[in-house]
Structures are given as C-alpha cells and as structure tokens.
Write a protein that holds these residues in place. Structure first.
Motif, PDB file in Angstrom:
ATOM      1  N   TYR A   8      -5.841   2.730   0.219  1.00 20.08           N
ATOM      2  CA  TYR A   8      -5.963   1.746   1.305  1.00 20.08           C
ATOM      3  C   TYR A   8      -4.884   1.986   2.369  1.00 20.08           C
ATOM      4  O   TYR A   8      -5.129   1.832   3.569  1.00 20.08           O
ATOM      5  CB  TYR A   8      -5.885   0.315   0.751  1.00 20.08           C
ATOM      6  CG  TYR A   8      -6.417  -0.686   1.750  1.00 20.08           C
ATOM      7  CD1 TYR A   8      -7.793  -0.828   1.934  1.00 20.08           C
ATOM      8  CD2 TYR A   8      -5.564  -1.430   2.542  1.00 20.08           C
ATOM      9  CE1 TYR A   8      -8.295  -1.704   2.884  1.00 20.08           C
ATOM     10  CE2 TYR A   8      -6.058  -2.307   3.491  1.00 20.08           C
ATOM     11  CZ  TYR A   8      -7.421  -2.442   3.655  1.00 20.08           C
ATOM     12  OH  TYR A   8      -7.924  -3.302   4.598  1.00 20.08           O
ATOM     13  N   ARG A  44      -4.626   1.147  -4.209  1.00 23.12           N
ATOM     14  CA  ARG A  44      -3.960   0.628  -3.001  1.00 23.12           C
ATOM     15  C   ARG A  44      -3.372   1.764  -2.173  1.00 23.12           C
ATOM     16  O   ARG A  44      -3.254   1.652  -0.951  1.00 23.12           O
ATOM     17  CB  ARG A  44      -2.855  -0.370  -3.395  1.00 23.12           C
ATOM     18  CG  ARG A  44      -3.387  -1.647  -4.008  1.00 23.12           C
ATOM     19  CD  ARG A  44      -2.448  -2.818  -3.736  1.00 23.12           C
ATOM     20  NE  ARG A  44      -1.130  -2.600  -4.249  1.00 23.12           N
ATOM     21  CZ  ARG A  44      -0.722  -2.918  -5.478  1.00 23.12           C
ATOM     22  NH1 ARG A  44      -1.557  -3.499  -6.324  1.00 23.12           N
ATOM     23  NH2 ARG A  44       0.505  -2.691  -5.858  1.00 23.12           N
ATOM     24  N   TYR A  63       0.817  -1.221   0.000  1.00 25.57           N
ATOM     25  CA  TYR A  63       0.000   0.000   0.000  1.00 25.57           C
ATOM     26  C   TYR A  63       0.848   1.267   0.000  1.00 25.57           C
ATOM     27  O   TYR A  63       0.336   2.364   0.191  1.00 25.57           O
ATOM     28  CB  TYR A  63      -0.979  -0.047   1.193  1.00 25.57           C
ATOM     29  CG  TYR A  63      -1.682  -1.387   1.215  1.00 25.57           C
ATOM     30  CD1 TYR A  63      -2.504  -1.757   0.158  1.00 25.57           C
ATOM     31  CD2 TYR A  63      -1.444  -2.323   2.221  1.00 25.57           C
ATOM     32  CE1 TYR A  63      -3.081  -3.013   0.108  1.00 25.57           C
ATOM     33  CE2 TYR A  63      -2.026  -3.583   2.183  1.00 25.57           C
ATOM     34  CZ  TYR A  63      -2.830  -3.917   1.127  1.00 25.57           C
ATOM     35  OH  TYR A  63      -3.402  -5.162   1.063  1.00 25.57           O
TER      36      TYR A  63
END
Ligand SMILES: Cc1cc2nc3c(=O)[nH]c(=O)nc-3n(C[C@H](O)[C@H](O)[C@H](O)COP(=O)(O)OP(=O)(O)OC[C@H]3O[C@@H](n4cnc5c(N)ncnc54)[C@H](O)[C@@H]3O)c2cc1C
Length: 463
Positions: free
Chosen positions: A99, A96, A43
């Motif tokens: 995230y 990502r 991430y």
C-alpha cells in the motif's frame, strides 16, 4: 508555495490532490525526514506479514474511484513484481508495504500527468518551526534552512505512545523495553525469549506476526486493562443504512439502543454489517453529541467500539488461535504494577482483573503497544509542535483527543484565534471528527485540504 509537513499517507495524498486539482501553476514542497513518500508509520513496514486491516476493494486513495487500488494492484507490471500469489480480488487483504508503494505511485502519477500544472519537490528534512505571517509563514528546518510559504499542511501523524506506567520508571531506559515498535528493527527478540506485549490492539497483533515470521519460539503474554482483541473480519451481509432517515441521536444510550436493536434484527452473527453501516455517519454522530455524552462514550464504550470497528484480517486471527492452542499465547486482562529487572530478564508485577492476587511474570522483552498518545498537553519531543503550541497557534481540544480545529481543518489556537494559512489533517483531528485515522477518512480530508490550500492560488501567483 504550499508546504506539506509530513510525507505519510495524509501528506502524500494531499500532495497528489494538489497535483490533480491545481488549475494554475504552483509549487508544492513536501518535508519528511524519512524521504519514503507515502509510507509513514503504517505503510513503512518491510514485513509482508503486516496486512492492511481493510480488504483491497475498500481502500482506494480516491473517494470517487472505489476500485482504483484494486485496478492498480492488478496492473500486469504490479502483479509481476509485487504480488507473490497472482492477481488480487476485492476481498483480499494485502500487505501494508504494498500500500505504501501504491500511495507513492499515486503521487508520482498525479505530478507526471501531462495536464498537471503543479510541481512537487520532496525534501528529506524535519521542520522544527513555522512562524505564521499575514500572508502565510516561514518554515524552519532542522538544518537551519528557512522557506517562505503561502500555506502549510500539518500532516504529522500520531504522537508516540506514553510509557505504560506513570512516572519515570528506570525500566523504561532498559534495553529490554521497546517503547516504539514502529522504529526499524524494533519488532525483534531472541527466538526463545518470553515477551510481554502491553496493549491488545492491532499493533500488538503486528508484533506477534513479525516475531512469528522470524521463527520465534518463546511465549507471548499480552495484557491490557480490558483484555479485548480486535475482532476478526468475516463475511457479513451488508446492513441497510438505518441512520439515513435521521434525526441522529443526541445521547450514547439512544445510539447504543438503536445499534442493539439493529443487531437483534440482523441476527447476532451479522453484527459486522450493522457496525459498518454506521461508518458513513460516524463523524456526524460524533459532532452531534454534546461534550458530556462524548466523555461517556470514551469512558464506557470506547473499548467495545475499538475492538469491533478496527478488525484484524482472518489470517491474523487464525494465527492467534493456533498460538493459544499451542499454549504460547496468554491474554491477561489487568493492570501493570511494576517492572523489576535482573540479569536474566524482567519480572512484571501485574494485577489481573477481578483478582486480589498479584501475578509475577518473568519475561525477557517488553513491547509497548498501548497506542498513540493523543493528549497534546503531555510531554513529547517534537519541536515543531512544541513551538506552535507555545505560540498559541495550536491548542488541544477539550477531550484531549487531538487539536482544536474549524470545519475547514484550520487550527484554532489558545485564544480562539484561527490560523487560515495552516491546515490540519489525519489523526490530530480526532477530537472534532472521532473517525479520522483510516484511509477512507484521510482520502476525503486530503481532497478538501488540497482545495483549501489552493483557494488563493491565482494565475501569475507563482512560476
Ligand atoms: C500500524 C498502523 C497500521 C494501520 N493500518 C491501517 C489499515 O490497514 N487501513 C487503514 O485504513 N488505516 C490504517 N492505519 C491508519 C492510517 O492509515 C494511518 O494512521 C495513516 O497512515 C496516518 O497517516 P499520517 O500521514 O497522518 O501519519 P504518519 O503515517 O504517522 O506520517 C506522518 C509523517 O510525518 C513525518 N513528520 C513528523 N514530524 C515531522 C516534522 N516535524 N517535519 C517533517 N516531517 C515530519 C513523519 O516522518 C511521518 O512520515 C494504520 C495505522 C498504523 C499506525
């Protein structure tokens, strides 16, 4: 004091769980040289084309709050600052990088909650050693600092991949070779370079997405032994829980037969629902298999499992189709034989599957995407692990998929000695659990590891 070593998703979610679960004051120190909490390898990408491979509705940080990520995403402040295309639905695939922000915010919210009695100190340093003692142990950082602690959580993630040919081939010291694509600035090439990507998993797709986003015009040659891409996600009716009635099979043949029958009854186009229905049972299935059956799975079924279980977002699949149609993407199943570099590039000698003829391919850059090393007997450069392995505190599991551990995730050392003052989490548990690297598994482990680390924390234990 509880030390968490590693601040990727595993370490950060463990910290958040300690913040949420602690009932008496305690101090948590999280060490990570990167100081980007919650990002780790997965991430930490800055490329917004790198999407989660799971839809937003299925990747909450909390096992008991399935919509938590979705609700966080759709908070007005996040819609305004993070989401270019407005609110997100449960089936959407988001970046990502977003995230990573979510995980950091989950930790921040856990420790800033008025009811939280724990404190968190994040240190931007690398731990190089941990010396266990009867009451915990001593942490040593690369700056030479030491810290006595009661419990250590090892959340170090994956080992880096090995090079794609055995031995110390001189090409692996070349500027044209990218050994670790997740390093900052590694997914780059000159726009007209033809590139070779070794490996056909999700990381290879990320490299192509990153290069395309930067306006790449050259060709992509992608190779792996089996030459299987991850399958694309697609809507599929959820399938009934066909393993719930038990007992679980003890052999790979029996399991394969059950899955094949279910796919036949669901209709071949609905295979995704059948594979997904295995997920709640994967760890129990794995534990239930005798060692020779696990070896059989790794030898024969692993590539099939990887490509059907770890699927890519549909947008990524469509991009690969487009590149294929433009003849800019060629997939060659086969075996690498040699790399011969000259001033214009590197000639890659490759033996395609089912062919006697070598193919010689000229490219300007080679990306290693073969996936993380799991064999802790291989040479790698991580002093903390080297020290703990040498001291017999850690020990590779018999399948060389990770580290030996108890059901409570305490490491089992070389002579069978258990270290209860240490918890393992995430990828190194693959030998015991098989399915252990994705968020749905990590969030459950983080809950368990936090409770375990807190078990000896008594009132008055620490201010
Ligand atoms: C590219 C990629 C994409 C993924 N995409 C998804 C997805 O879409 N959905 C999903 O569910 N799962 C996904 N995963 C799987 C999963 O979420 C990750 O594997 C997970 O983030 C693992 O987190 P981790 O904290 O265990 O390891 P990592 O993220 O690797 O973090 C380990 C951390 O430990 C630190 N560290 C290492 N050694 C030391 C040391 N000695 N001292 C201090 N710190 C140290 C490192 O700096 C790093 O920050 C993906 C994985 C990868 C690699």
């Amino acid at each position: 004091m509880i030390a968490i070593i590693g601040g990727g998703a595993s370490g950060a979610l463990t910290a958040a769980q300690i913040g949420l679960q602690a009932t008496v004051p305690c101090r948590v120190v999280l060490f990570d040289p990167s100081d980007h909490l919650g990002q780790g390898l997965a991430y930490g990408t800055r490329n917004f084309a790198h999407l989660l491979n799971v839809p937003a509705g299925k990747i909450s940080a909390f096992p008991d709050q399935p919509n938590h990520f979705l609700e966080w995403l759709n908070r007005p402040a996040n819609v305004a600052t993070l989401l270019r295309d407005g609110p997100v639905a449960a089936g959407d695939f988001v970046s990502r990088a977003i995230y990573g922000c979510y995980i950091a915010s989950v930790v921040e919210e856990a420790f800033s909650h008025p009811a939280c009695v724990a404190s968190l100190d994040v240190r931007a340093s690398r731990v190089v050693d941990f010396i266990p003692t009867a009451t915990g142990g001593t942490i040593v950082t690369s700056d030479g600092d030491t810290e006595d602690i009661s419990h250590a959580v090892l959340a170090l993630g994956n080992l880096p991949p090995r090079d794609p040919l055995p031995g110390r081939h001189p090409f692996f010291r070349s500027q044209r070779y990218v050994p670790l694509v997740w390093k900052a600035g590694a997914m780059e090439a000159e726009p007209d370079d033809d590139v070779l990507i070794v490996g056909t998993g999700l990381t290879s797709v990320d490299v192509i997405l990153a290069l395309e986003a930067s306006g790449h015009r050259g060709k992509y040659i992608v190779t792996s032994r089996g030459g299987r891409w991850p399958q694309p996600h697609a809507p599929s009716p959820s399938h009934h829980d066909y393993l719930a009635a038990g007992p679980l099979p003890h052999s790979i043949n029996a399991l394969a037969r059950i899955v094949r029958n279910e796919i036949a009854s669901a209709g071949p186009e609905n295979w995704r629902g059948v594979i997904d229905a295995l997920r709640p049972h994967t760890q129990a299935l794995w534990k239930n298999l005798p060692l020779p059956e696990k070896r059989k799975f790794l030898r024969h079924l692993r590539p099939f499992w990887e490509s059907h279980r770890h699927r890519m977002p549909p947008t990524a699949w469509r991009m690969l189709e487009k590149l294929r149609a433009e003849e800019r993407l060629e997939l060659i199943p086969g075996r690498l034989v040699d790399f011969i570099e000259d001033e214009n590039g590197v000639v890659v000698h490759l033996k395609p599957k089912k062919s006697q003829e070598l193919r010689n391919l000229k490219v300007q850059r080679v990306f290693n995407c073969i996936g993380p090393e799991s064999n802790f007997r291989q040479h790698f450069n991580e002093p903390l692990l080297i020290n703990l392995l040498a001291r017999g505190v850690l020990h590779p599991d018999p399948l060389l998929l990770g580290l030996e551990s108890t059901e409570n995730f305490e490491p089992i050392g070389a002579k069978g000695r258990i270290s209860p003052q240490i918890s393992l989490i995430g990828p190194p548990l693959r030998g015991m659990l098989w399915e252990t690297t994705a968020i749905p598994e990590i969030r459950v482990q983080a809950t368990k590891v936090a409770a375990y680390a807190l078990r000896n924390v008594q009132p008055g234990w620490e201010i």
